[in-house]
Design an enzyme around this catalytic site. Structure first.
Site, PDB file in Angstrom:
ATOM      1  N   HIS A   1      -4.193  -8.049   1.252  1.00  0.00           N
ATOM      2  CA  HIS A   1      -3.397  -7.047   0.511  1.00  0.00           C
ATOM      3  C   HIS A   1      -2.115  -7.673  -0.031  1.00  0.00           C
ATOM      4  O   HIS A   1      -1.719  -7.401  -1.165  1.00  0.00           O
ATOM      5  CB  HIS A   1      -3.002  -5.887   1.434  1.00  0.00           C
ATOM      6  CG  HIS A   1      -4.018  -4.791   1.505  1.00  0.00           C
ATOM      7  ND1 HIS A   1      -4.438  -4.093   0.406  1.00  0.00           N
ATOM      8  CD2 HIS A   1      -4.691  -4.262   2.563  1.00  0.00           C
ATOM      9  CE1 HIS A   1      -5.330  -3.171   0.781  1.00  0.00           C
ATOM     10  NE2 HIS A   1      -5.497  -3.255   2.089  1.00  0.00           N
TER      11      HIS A   1
ATOM     12  N   HIS B   1      -7.901  -8.913   6.215  1.00  0.00           N
ATOM     13  CA  HIS B   1      -7.838  -7.778   5.292  1.00  0.00           C
ATOM     14  C   HIS B   1      -6.386  -7.473   4.915  1.00  0.00           C
ATOM     15  O   HIS B   1      -6.075  -7.282   3.734  1.00  0.00           O
ATOM     16  CB  HIS B   1      -8.518  -6.559   5.945  1.00  0.00           C
ATOM     17  CG  HIS B   1      -8.533  -5.321   5.107  1.00  0.00           C
ATOM     18  ND1 HIS B   1      -9.697  -4.769   4.618  1.00  0.00           N
ATOM     19  CD2 HIS B   1      -7.514  -4.511   4.673  1.00  0.00           C
ATOM     20  CE1 HIS B   1      -9.393  -3.686   3.911  1.00  0.00           C
ATOM     21  NE2 HIS B   1      -8.078  -3.502   3.946  1.00  0.00           N
TER      22      HIS B   1
ATOM     23  N   GLN C   1       0.818  -1.223   0.000  1.00  0.00           N
ATOM     24  CA  GLN C   1       0.000   0.000   0.000  1.00  0.00           C
ATOM     25  C   GLN C   1       0.848   1.268   0.000  1.00  0.00           C
ATOM     26  O   GLN C   1       0.309   2.359  -0.217  1.00  0.00           O
ATOM     27  CB  GLN C   1      -0.944   0.024   1.205  1.00  0.00           C
ATOM     28  CG  GLN C   1      -2.080  -0.995   1.109  1.00  0.00           C
ATOM     29  CD  GLN C   1      -3.018  -0.839   2.292  1.00  0.00           C
ATOM     30  OE1 GLN C   1      -2.806  -1.453   3.333  1.00  0.00           O
ATOM     31  NE2 GLN C   1      -4.037  -0.016   2.133  1.00  0.00           N
TER      32      GLN C   1
END
Ligand code: NI
Length: 191
Positions: A148, A144, A54
């Site tokens: 990713h 979650h 991210q």
């Protein structure tokens, strides 16, 4: 330590499977500094977690922490946890519907089904191995972040697109019912 830019949906790095980190690489000053930045960036953005890809670095490292979180005030606390090369697997078939958001998907939330009980094995930032069971919303947060690292976004797991809302409309129309249901769930499973 510094706050890095968070990449948003559409950037290919969010869709790659991040690569494993070697023990030597983990111990390097560069990687340790990167982990500091990842934690800073997560905290600066009020995230419950942040995966390395991210911030554009496709390695299997994620930070997770929940304190008094303004984005997710109903989430039970999670102490700062850095997971390296995590392996996550469900323990049973119990599922819960959780309304999620993501720092890489600005101003959108949606409902996904998550496993209630998971086993997660990982190294911490010092290379120490852990083998733990996570439950409830905490298990959802771990799923979650591990998603990713496999190039999966919560968007992919939304089975009913009608559950998509902006954060503003979630607050106005959906928050009360969700928080009531999820508080009962948290009280039942304890996390
Ligand atoms: Ni996310």
């Amino acid at each position: 330590m510094s706050v890095r830019d968070i990449v948003t949906v559409g950037h290919p790095v969010l869709r790659e499977r991040a690569r494993d980190v070697t023990i030597d690489e983990l111990a390097s000053a560069e990687t340790q500094g990167f982990i500091d930045d990842l934690i800073d960036t997560m905290r600066h953005a009020n995230g419950a977690g942040l995966a390395a890809n991210q911030v554009g670095v496709p390695v299997r490292i994620a930070a997770i922490e929940v304190g008094d979180n303004p984005r997710y005030p109903y989430k039970p606390r999670i102490p700062l946890t850095v997971v390296v090369n995590p392996i996550i697997e469900p323990i049973d078939d119990e599922l819960v519907e959780i309304n999620e958001g993501c720092l890489s998907v600005p101003n959108l939330r949606g409902s996904v089904m998550r496993h209630v009980n998971v086993r997660v094995r990982y190294l911490d930032r010092d290379g120490v191995a852990y083998d733990e069971v996570k439950r409830g919303l905490t298990a959802g947060t771990f799923q979650h972040e591990c998603d990713h690292l496999d190039g999966v976004l919560f968007l992919d797991r939304v089975t009913d697109p009608r559950t998509f809302t902006t954060w503003e409309q979630f607050e106005r129309f959906h928050r009360a019912a969700f928080v009531e249901r999820i508080n009962e769930f948290v009280a039942r499973v304890g996390s």
